[in-house]
Design a protein around this motif. Structure first.
Motif, PDB file in Angstrom:
ATOM      1  N   ALA A  43      23.450  25.686  33.083  1.00 22.35           N
ATOM      2  CA  ALA A  43      22.278  25.774  32.603  1.00 22.35           C
ATOM      3  C   ALA A  43      22.112  24.161  32.782  1.00 22.35           C
ATOM      4  N   ASP A  44      22.476  23.416  31.741  1.00 24.62           N
ATOM      5  CA  ASP A  44      22.170  22.391  30.927  1.00 24.62           C
ATOM      6  C   ASP A  44      22.368  21.455  32.668  1.00 24.62           C
ATOM      7  N   ARG A  47      19.751  21.574  34.894  1.00 30.11           N
ATOM      8  CA  ARG A  47      18.707  20.754  34.770  1.00 30.11           C
ATOM      9  C   ARG A  47      19.452  19.410  34.647  1.00 30.11           C
ATOM     10  N   ASP A  54       9.550  22.032  41.843  1.00 30.04           N
ATOM     11  CA  ASP A  54      10.535  22.618  42.296  1.00 30.04           C
ATOM     12  C   ASP A  54      12.057  22.949  42.701  1.00 30.04           C
ATOM     13  N   LEU A  71      19.351  30.774  33.152  1.00 24.11           N
ATOM     14  CA  LEU A  71      17.877  29.984  33.618  1.00 24.11           C
ATOM     15  C   LEU A  71      17.141  30.446  34.071  1.00 24.11           C
ATOM     16  N   ASP A  73      14.204  31.538  32.337  1.00 21.85           N
ATOM     17  CA  ASP A  73      12.744  31.607  32.758  1.00 21.85           C
ATOM     18  C   ASP A  73      12.316  29.941  32.886  1.00 21.85           C
ATOM     19  N   GLU A  74      12.747  29.751  33.699  1.00 29.03           N
ATOM     20  CA  GLU A  74      12.471  28.180  34.556  1.00 29.03           C
ATOM     21  C   GLU A  74      11.826  29.069  35.850  1.00 29.03           C
ATOM     22  N   LYS A  75      10.428  28.772  35.703  1.00 30.11           N
ATOM     23  CA  LYS A  75       9.530  29.170  36.733  1.00 30.11           C
ATOM     24  C   LYS A  75       9.669  28.224  38.074  1.00 30.11           C
ATOM     25  N   ARG A  76       9.976  27.073  37.893  1.00 35.36           N
ATOM     26  CA  ARG A  76      10.239  26.011  39.043  1.00 35.36           C
ATOM     27  C   ARG A  76      10.950  25.988  39.995  1.00 35.36           C
ATOM     28  N   ILE A  77      12.377  27.429  39.489  1.00 33.16           N
ATOM     29  CA  ILE A  77      13.066  27.756  40.689  1.00 33.16           C
ATOM     30  C   ILE A  77      13.489  28.907  41.358  1.00 33.16           C
ATOM     31  N   TYR A  79      15.399  30.511  44.075  1.00 34.59           N
ATOM     32  CA  TYR A  79      17.748  31.234  43.684  1.00 34.59           C
ATOM     33  C   TYR A  79      17.796  31.753  44.816  1.00 34.59           C
ATOM     34  N   ARG A  98      14.279  38.802  38.102  1.00 38.91           N
ATOM     35  CA  ARG A  98      13.732  37.555  38.288  1.00 38.91           C
ATOM     36  C   ARG A  98      13.516  38.058  39.560  1.00 38.91           C
TER      37      ARG A  98
END
Ligand SMILES: C[S@@+](CC[C@H](N)C(=O)[O-])C[C@H]1O[C@@H](n2cnc3c(N)ncnc32)[C@H](O)[C@@H]1O
Length: 232
Positions: A43-44, A47, A54, A71, A73-77, A79, A98
């Motif tokens: 995830a790092d 990011r 987005d 990842l 909690d990342e709303k902008r992704i 997937y 998700r």
């Protein structure tokens, strides 16, 4: 006949189900363990390389969802995770929770998405189980699926890394296990060789990371952005 990677990963899951004491243990061991630590490291990287705003992440060989879980909690992704083992995909979907994300089983080297759909393609610990021809086929598919300017993040086992080399000369019993279908193929390459395959596919090599927190080396490539047309 099914491709070797489909047979091998199905056999692996069957074996782990016999050996493990919980479902979580099966699905953690199936992707190499360290579910949370490796997922956070992946995830790092995502990011770090992500564009502002987005973006669409394609996770090839998403397994039981280490990256998706990290990842989630990342709303902008947006997937899409693909994998050859439907049970791993189902577990990944449950862990990520998700409903807007897609998880799709595949059975060959084909990315089920439109041309130029992805901003980032993550391929972690997958080339480590494929033959050269299969890696090259995936890189060609990545070029098709990536938006211009998009990036591929791929991990691999580096043959010149003494720690990795040890795995190459694995004990004879592991080699026999693979021959009789009880273990998956483990393949190695080098930064130079993988870089040359990136370039053959049309990707620019942007960065090489020696042993990362993921435990493997990582190569980051980019699909060149469209060249500006000069007005004369
Ligand atoms: C070591 S696991 C890594 C999973 C995930 N990328 C991670 O790092 O947690 C390798 C994964 O690749 C999948 N796999 C193997 N061959 C594949 C292929 N040709 N296409 C897509 N996935 C594949 C396996 O089913 C397995 O889930």
């Amino acid at each position: 006949m099914k491709p070797h990677y489909v047979r091998e990963y199905h056999n692996l899951l069957r074996r782990l189900r016999k050996e493990s004491t919980s479902e979580d243990e099966v699905f953690e061991r199936a992707v190499g363990g360290a579910y949370v630590r490796a997922g956070n490291a992946q995830a790092d990287l995502v990011r770090e390389i992500a564009p502002a705003g987005d973006f669409f992440l394609l996770d090839i060989g998403c397994g039981s969802g280490r990256a998706a879980f990290a990842l989630r909690d990342e709303k902008r992704i947006s997937y899409l995770g693909i994998d050859v083992v439907p049970d791993l995909i189902a577990y990944a979907k449950k862990k990520a929770a998700r409903p807007d994300w897609q998880f799709e089983p595949i059975s060959s080297i084909n990315i089920p998405c439109a041309d130029e759909c992805a901003d980032i393609i993550l391929i972690m610990s997958v080339f480590t189980h494929l033959k050269q021809t299969e890696i090259k086929a995936y890189l060609a598919e990545c070029m098709r699926a990536l938006k211009p300017g998009g990036a591929v993040i791929a991990s691999y086992l580096e043959f010149t890394d003494e720690g990795h080399k040890k795995k190459f000369y694995r004990p004879v019993r592991h080699r026999i296990a693979r021959l009789i279908g009880r273990d998956v193929m483990v393949s190695f390459t080098t930064k130079d060789e993988l870089s040359s395959w990136f370039v053959q596919a049309g990707l620019t090599v942007e960065r090489a990371i020696g042993k990362s927190p993921i435990g493997q080396h990582v190569l980051i490539g980019r699909k060149p952005p469209p060249t500006a047309v000069s007005e004369s």
